[in-house]
Design an enzyme around this catalytic site. Structure first.
Site, PDB file in Angstrom:
ATOM      1  N   GLN A  64       0.333 -30.550  32.064  1.00 55.84           N
ATOM      2  CA  GLN A  64      -1.112 -30.379  32.240  1.00 55.84           C
ATOM      3  C   GLN A  64      -1.813 -29.434  31.271  1.00 55.84           C
ATOM      4  OE1 GLN A  64      -4.365 -28.936  35.503  1.00 55.84           O
ATOM      5  NE2 GLN A  64      -2.345 -29.299  36.280  1.00 55.84           N
ATOM      6  N   GLU A 186       1.873 -24.104  36.835  1.00 57.76           N
ATOM      7  CA  GLU A 186       0.592 -23.597  37.336  1.00 57.76           C
ATOM      8  C   GLU A 186       0.696 -22.400  38.287  1.00 57.76           C
ATOM      9  OE1 GLU A 186      -2.798 -24.575  36.906  1.00 57.76           O
ATOM     10  OE2 GLU A 186      -3.161 -22.907  38.251  1.00 57.76           O
ATOM     11  N   ASP A 215      -3.131 -23.854  34.306  1.00 59.88           N
ATOM     12  CA  ASP A 215      -2.957 -24.956  33.356  1.00 59.88           C
ATOM     13  C   ASP A 215      -4.256 -25.277  32.623  1.00 59.88           C
ATOM     14  OD1 ASP A 215      -0.284 -25.514  33.590  1.00 59.88           O
ATOM     15  OD2 ASP A 215      -0.537 -26.829  35.297  1.00 59.88           O
ATOM     16  N   GLY A 294     -18.903 -10.141  43.166  1.00 60.60           N
ATOM     17  CA  GLY A 294     -19.894  -9.358  42.429  1.00 60.60           C
ATOM     18  C   GLY A 294     -20.614  -8.370  43.323  1.00 60.60           C
TER      19      GLY A 294
HETATM   20  N1  CAO Z   1      11.525 -36.887  21.404  1.00 62.58           N
HETATM   21  C1  CAO Z   1      12.690 -36.285  21.712  1.00 62.58           C
HETATM   22  N2  CAO Z   1      12.765 -35.210  22.518  1.00 62.58           N
HETATM   23  C2  CAO Z   1      11.613 -34.737  23.030  1.00 62.58           C
HETATM   24  C3  CAO Z   1      10.370 -35.329  22.747  1.00 62.58           C
HETATM   25  C4  CAO Z   1      10.357 -36.450  21.895  1.00 62.58           C
HETATM   26  N3  CAO Z   1       9.231 -37.068  21.564  1.00 62.58           N
HETATM   27  N4  CAO Z   1       9.418 -34.636  23.420  1.00 62.58           N
HETATM   28  C5  CAO Z   1      10.049 -33.652  24.083  1.00 62.58           C
HETATM   29  N5  CAO Z   1      11.365 -33.713  23.860  1.00 62.58           N
HETATM   30  C6  CAO Z   1      12.406 -32.811  24.364  1.00 62.58           C
HETATM   31  C7  CAO Z   1      12.224 -31.391  23.875  1.00 62.58           C
HETATM   32  O1  CAO Z   1      12.660 -31.276  22.558  1.00 62.58           O
HETATM   33  C8  CAO Z   1      13.101 -30.636  24.869  1.00 62.58           C
HETATM   34  O2  CAO Z   1      14.443 -30.707  24.464  1.00 62.58           O
HETATM   35  P1  CAO Z   1      15.396 -29.405  24.290  1.00 62.58           P
HETATM   36  O3  CAO Z   1      15.312 -28.651  25.557  1.00 62.58           O
HETATM   37  O4  CAO Z   1      16.729 -30.027  24.058  1.00 62.58           O
HETATM   38  O5  CAO Z   1      14.908 -28.621  23.167  1.00 62.58           O
HETATM   39  C9  CAO Z   1      12.981 -31.474  26.126  1.00 62.58           C
HETATM   40  O6  CAO Z   1      12.297 -32.670  25.751  1.00 62.58           O
HETATM   41  C10 CAO Z   1      12.242 -30.866  27.293  1.00 62.58           C
HETATM   42  O7  CAO Z   1      11.133 -30.097  26.924  1.00 62.58           O
HETATM   43  P2  CAO Z   1      10.637 -28.936  27.890  1.00 62.58           P
HETATM   44  O8  CAO Z   1      11.747 -27.960  28.091  1.00 62.58           O
HETATM   45  O9  CAO Z   1       9.373 -28.395  27.379  1.00 62.58           O
HETATM   46  O10 CAO Z   1      10.331 -29.736  29.257  1.00 62.58           O
HETATM   47  P3  CAO Z   1      10.714 -29.388  30.760  1.00 62.58           P
HETATM   48  O11 CAO Z   1      10.288 -30.573  31.537  1.00 62.58           O
HETATM   49  O12 CAO Z   1      12.112 -28.962  30.940  1.00 62.58           O
HETATM   50  O13 CAO Z   1       9.785 -28.124  31.108  1.00 62.58           O
HETATM   51  C11 CAO Z   1       7.678 -26.982  31.328  1.00 62.58           C
HETATM   52  C12 CAO Z   1       8.432 -28.310  31.390  1.00 62.58           C
HETATM   53  C13 CAO Z   1       6.210 -27.269  31.520  1.00 62.58           C
HETATM   54  C14 CAO Z   1       8.173 -26.047  32.421  1.00 62.58           C
HETATM   55  C15 CAO Z   1       7.908 -26.329  29.952  1.00 62.58           C
HETATM   56  O14 CAO Z   1       7.593 -27.256  28.959  1.00 62.58           O
HETATM   57  C16 CAO Z   1       7.113 -25.058  29.738  1.00 62.58           C
HETATM   58  O15 CAO Z   1       7.436 -23.996  30.270  1.00 62.58           O
HETATM   59  N6  CAO Z   1       6.065 -25.135  28.913  1.00 62.58           N
HETATM   60  C17 CAO Z   1       5.224 -24.007  28.565  1.00 62.58           C
HETATM   61  C18 CAO Z   1       4.332 -23.600  29.693  1.00 62.58           C
HETATM   62  C19 CAO Z   1       3.433 -24.723  30.131  1.00 62.58           C
HETATM   63  O16 CAO Z   1       2.720 -25.344  29.382  1.00 62.58           O
HETATM   64  N7  CAO Z   1       3.416 -24.952  31.419  1.00 62.58           N
HETATM   65  C20 CAO Z   1       2.443 -25.878  31.992  1.00 62.58           C
HETATM   66  C21 CAO Z   1       3.072 -26.890  32.765  1.00 62.58           C
HETATM   67  S1  CAO Z   1       1.905 -27.804  33.697  1.00 62.58           S
HETATM   68  O17 CAO Z   1       1.970 -27.104  35.187  1.00 62.58           O
END
Ligand code: CAO
Length: 475
Positions: A64, A186, A215, A294
């Site tokens: 998000q 979030e 988010d 406020g």
């Molecule tokens: N092709 C190949 N691999 C891909 C890809 C693509 N097009 N797009 C993503 N990936 C892979 C990434 O490289 C990653 O792999 P590695 O862990 O091996 O490096 C993997 O997908 C997962 O990515 P992620 O760790 O970001 O995703 P997650 O679902 O495990 O975690 C979240 C999600 C949101 C917790 C994490 O991304 C995060 O903390 N983000 C920053 C904070 C944020 O934006 N939070 C808001 C979330 S909305 O409530």
């Protein structure tokens, strides 16, 4: 004599006009030269393109926070190319699904006006395509877990070398420090940013709010960071990194509570109803229920129908300048001069009783009747609108804040349009893309791949989901 005087007057008038014209011309010329701005467009308002026309975004966002940022930029005219994993895409496409087989509203409502390309960022050919995109885009936006972008090989150094003009914008849960490696959603941000501890009722647990301040709030902060970096790039010619931590974004929105934390050192927070109730304050900013944040006390009051309608309530603010009007309205004219009620400081310890009396009046009217009566007297009130009421509100449709768009697999759906209205950049709110809908188009028209190269890319597996092995292959 009179004739000569008249001629001289006309001459001096003409000379003055000429000088004024010269000054205007000179100033406009000078200004244009010093700012490097083009002449003001002669096109009608709203027909001179959109604010971010020409800005191309490599949108590597998911879930998000990031997508809400890039959707706003797309509404402003940026060409947003969303890169998704082949066959899977953004995880939200399938989350909270309401229509079988169709992209969820979770996805569609935060990915409007974008194009989608599927690329496996860990595939050699996929990396090659991404590098080409990096060279051709202005901004890369991502919100992967810490380190994920680097693990794809897209380090800042690599990107900056390929395209020194590129802005790399990231959302992370926390900024540098003890929690920088944490994954964050979030509500984690709402808690870590100070919002949850200050939300809810004093005698209850901390509460998260339904507004996605972690988010969408951080997405909004990031969008401002990106636009600022684009503006600075006009001077410096180089990109930079933009980082918004969700904890920071939430704290920025909860800053009045950090204000109150510091005020506590100097005595009780007299506008909190806890003060009027004689409940001592602790060491930290407490939860304040529906107290106003406020200087004008307010509270949520029942309206007619509250027994069966959970949204038959109104927020009522006892703004000091309209106190006498409030007294007349609720049938308490004596409070206008009573020293216990006549001034704001005198009212502070009696707020509970005051709001009880106002509620006796609001309960005799619907929230819309209260709104109508109070607005005529400049008394600030806010009806508690349900999402059903908002979805059906004609004025929000008229301003483009709520927009209905069509979708090939799920049918028409409502989305929130651009809440930021620009008079010369009219938002073009379009449906979200299907997974990989624009892969071919982007490969050919943006990246310039030939038919032969596109065929090679397709065969390489870099843009398509890995085929499931046939039974024979698997055996
Ligand atoms: N092709 C190949 N691999 C891909 C890809 C693509 N097009 N797009 C993503 N990936 C892979 C990434 O490289 C990653 O792999 P590695 O862990 O091996 O490096 C993997 O997908 C997962 O990515 P992620 O760790 O970001 O995703 P997650 O679902 O495990 O975690 C979240 C999600 C949101 C917790 C994490 O991304 C995060 O903390 N983000 C920053 C904070 C944020 O934006 N939070 C808001 C979330 S909305 O409530």
């Amino acid at each position: 004599m009179a004739k000569r005087k008249k001629a001289a007057k006309a001459k001096s008038k003409a000379a003055a006009k000429k000088t004024a014209k010269k000054v205007v011309k000179f100033t406009a010329k000078k200004l244009a030269a010093s700012n490097g701005l083009p002449r003001p467009s002669a096109k009608p308002w709203g027909q001179a393109g959109r604010a971010l026309d020409g800005v191309r975004i490599l949108d590597f966002t998911h879930v998000q926070s990031g997508p809400t940022c890039t959707q706003l930029l797309a509404y402003m005219g940026a060409d947003c190319i969303k890169v998704e994993r082949p066959g899977i895409g953004d995880i939200t496409r399938g989350q909270l699904r309401d229509v079988k087989g169709a992209d969820s509203l979770y996805f569609t409502m935060i990915n409007g006006s974008k194009r989608s390309i599927t690329i496996d960022s860990k595939h050699a050919k996929g990396k090659e395509i991404l590098d080409r995109l990096v060279k051709l885009c202005d901004v890369l936006v991502e919100n992967f877990a810490p380190g994920a972008l680097d693990r794809m090989g897209l380090t800042w150094e690599h990107i900056h070398k390929l395209n020194p003009r590129m802005i790399v914008a990231s959302v992370k849960g926390f900024g540098p420090g003890p929690y920088e490696d944490c994954k964050v959603y979030e509500n984690v941000a709402q808690c870590a940013g100070g919002s949850a501890s200050t939300t809810g009722f004093r005698d209850g647990p901390p509460l998260v709010t339904g507004s996605q301040i972690g988010d969408s709030g951080t997405g909004l902060h990031l969008a401002l960071g990106i636009v600022s970096a684009l503006y600075q790039r006009n001077r410096t010619g180089r990109g930079q990194r933009v980082l918004c931590a969700m904890q920071d974004g939430v704290l920025n929105l909860a800053r009045v509570k950090l204000r109150d934390q510091q005020r506590l050192k100097h005595g009780p927070l007299t506008e909190y109803s806890q003060y009027g109730e004689g409940v001592p304050f602790g060491k930290a900013t407490p939860r304040a229920g529906n107290d106003s944040g406020g200087g004008q006390p307010g509270w949520i009051l029942k309206c007619k129908g509250w027994e069966s309608d959970p949204d038959a309530y109104i927020y009522f603010i006892t703004q000091a300048p309209v106190w006498t009007a409030i007294c007349d309205l609720i049938g308490k004219p004596e409070w206008k001069t009573d020293p216990d009620y006549a001034t704001p400081p005198a009212r502070l310890p009696r707020l509970r009783g005051i709001f009880d009396a106002i509620e006796q009046w609001t309960m005799t009217k619907t929230k819309f009747e209260v709104m109508e009566i109070c607005n005529k007297q400049d008394i600030p009130v806010g009806p508690i609108l349900s999402m059903k009421e908002i979805a059906e509100e004609p004025s929000l449709r008229a301003t483009g804040t709520v927009v209905e768009v069509d979708h090939p697999t799920r049918g028409a759906y409502l989305t929130v349009g651009n809440p930021i209205k620009l008079s010369d950049s009219i938002a073009d709110v379009r449906r979200s893309p299907l997974l990989g809908e624009h892969t071919d188009e982007i490969l050919r028209k943006v990246l310039g791949y030939s038919d032969k190269e596109v065929a090679e890319i397709k065969a390489s597996g870099a843009i398509t989901a890995p085929e499931k092995p046939t039974k024979a292959e698997a055996a």
